[in-house]
Design a protein around this motif. Sequence first.
Motif, PDB file in Angstrom:
ATOM      1  N   ALA A  30       0.803  -1.300   0.203  1.00 57.38           N
ATOM      2  CA  ALA A  30       0.105  -0.411  -0.015  1.00 57.38           C
ATOM      3  C   ALA A  30       0.369   1.134   0.430  1.00 57.38           C
ATOM      4  O   ALA A  30       2.065   0.775   0.686  1.00 57.38           O
ATOM      5  CB  ALA A  30      -1.035   0.010   1.283  1.00 57.38           C
ATOM      6  N   GLY A  31       0.523   2.411  -0.582  1.00 54.45           N
ATOM      7  CA  GLY A  31       1.065   3.744  -1.103  1.00 54.45           C
ATOM      8  C   GLY A  31       0.559   4.521  -0.849  1.00 54.45           C
ATOM      9  O   GLY A  31      -0.830   4.585  -1.106  1.00 54.45           O
ATOM     10  N   LEU A  32       1.144   5.710  -0.455  1.00 56.94           N
ATOM     11  CA  LEU A  32       0.089   7.228  -0.833  1.00 56.94           C
ATOM     12  C   LEU A  32       1.377   8.517  -1.034  1.00 56.94           C
ATOM     13  O   LEU A  32       2.747   8.622  -0.235  1.00 56.94           O
ATOM     14  CB  LEU A  32      -0.032   7.519   1.295  1.00 56.94           C
ATOM     15  N   SER A  33       1.219   8.938  -1.949  1.00 52.13           N
ATOM     16  CA  SER A  33       2.422   9.676  -3.023  1.00 52.13           C
ATOM     17  C   SER A  33       1.829  11.500  -2.973  1.00 52.13           C
ATOM     18  O   SER A  33       0.528  10.870  -3.322  1.00 52.13           O
ATOM     19  CB  SER A  33       3.665   9.244  -4.501  1.00 52.13           C
ATOM     20  N   ALA A  34       2.880  11.849  -3.326  1.00 53.65           N
ATOM     21  CA  ALA A  34       2.029  13.163  -3.479  1.00 53.65           C
ATOM     22  C   ALA A  34       2.904  14.597  -4.263  1.00 53.65           C
ATOM     23  O   ALA A  34       4.069  13.804  -4.158  1.00 53.65           O
ATOM     24  CB  ALA A  34       1.693  14.233  -2.251  1.00 53.65           C
ATOM     25  N   GLY A  35       2.373  15.089  -5.111  1.00 49.89           N
ATOM     26  CA  GLY A  35       3.428  15.638  -6.113  1.00 49.89           C
ATOM     27  C   GLY A  35       2.419  16.747  -6.799  1.00 49.89           C
ATOM     28  O   GLY A  35       1.166  17.257  -6.719  1.00 49.89           O
ATOM     29  N   VAL A  36       3.740  17.539  -7.658  1.00 48.42           N
ATOM     30  CA  VAL A  36       2.595  18.428  -8.593  1.00 48.42           C
ATOM     31  C   VAL A  36       2.114  17.467 -10.317  1.00 48.42           C
ATOM     32  O   VAL A  36       3.434  16.905 -10.832  1.00 48.42           O
ATOM     33  CB  VAL A  36       4.336  19.665  -8.792  1.00 48.42           C
ATOM     34  N   MET A  37       1.739  18.465 -11.242  1.00 50.87           N
ATOM     35  CA  MET A  37       1.164  17.438 -11.699  1.00 50.87           C
ATOM     36  C   MET A  37       0.863  19.305 -13.209  1.00 50.87           C
ATOM     37  O   MET A  37      -0.201  19.732 -13.216  1.00 50.87           O
ATOM     38  CB  MET A  37      -0.239  17.156 -11.831  1.00 50.87           C
TER      39      MET A  37
END
Length: 249
Positions: A30-37
């Motif tokens: 399981a994973g969680l990520s965030a960033g710019v798009m």
Amino acid sequence: MRSLVIKPLFWLLGLLTYTASFAQQRNQFAGLSAGVMPFQIKDHFHSPYTYRGTGLGLQVMYGQQRIKTLWQLEADYFQANPQSVVSRKAATQMIDAAFNYQWKLLPTLKVENRFQLFAGIGLRFSGNSTNYSPDIEVATNQATAALSLGASAKATYQFSKTHGLELQAFASVISAVYRPHYSYYGKEQFAASWLGRNPITDVQLTYYYQFSRRFQAIARYQLSYFNYDQPRQVVWLRQSLNAGIRRTF
């Protein structure tokens, strides 16, 4: 009498060994990520100009890998304020959800293989809603939703015990597209498209670093493309640069 006791013990020991070995071949994550798009959209119903902008996004994932199969569920959300060269800033929100079920193509008995290849089917939902004039009272929303069934593939390469690369791709075979706010001759738009027409594609490249027994740091680049041309074309291209964490079970 002794053989009646020893034989069942050997059978039980063999069963426990096989179960433990099978469990080692099963890996949940399981994973969680965030960033710019960075994002761009051209909707000919609204304007012939391309709107461009960069927003923020969040992605969650869950999956399981067994000896011969792999499945993965992903969902992500992002929002941005794209703008064309002749307009004010718009407000865009997008939701993506994808499910991939794949089979291992290379020999499954050689667990020491660093390279693994999977192929199978994918189901993907993409939804986009853009308000082209968010600072006025009159609603100027344009929305598009697409549900696609297609082919998916994944390749992984493990450089060492601590880090590796993963490449995953999806291409639509059949899609259903719905535009609830697309008024064309007084009707909302709903249509189906087949292979080679109105493509929906997605490519992801992920680097992971195993910094503890159960946790990995991940960095991901993703490229998504959508094209729908009837009765007026809408195209969007989305990229993302994400960083996050993934846990194995």
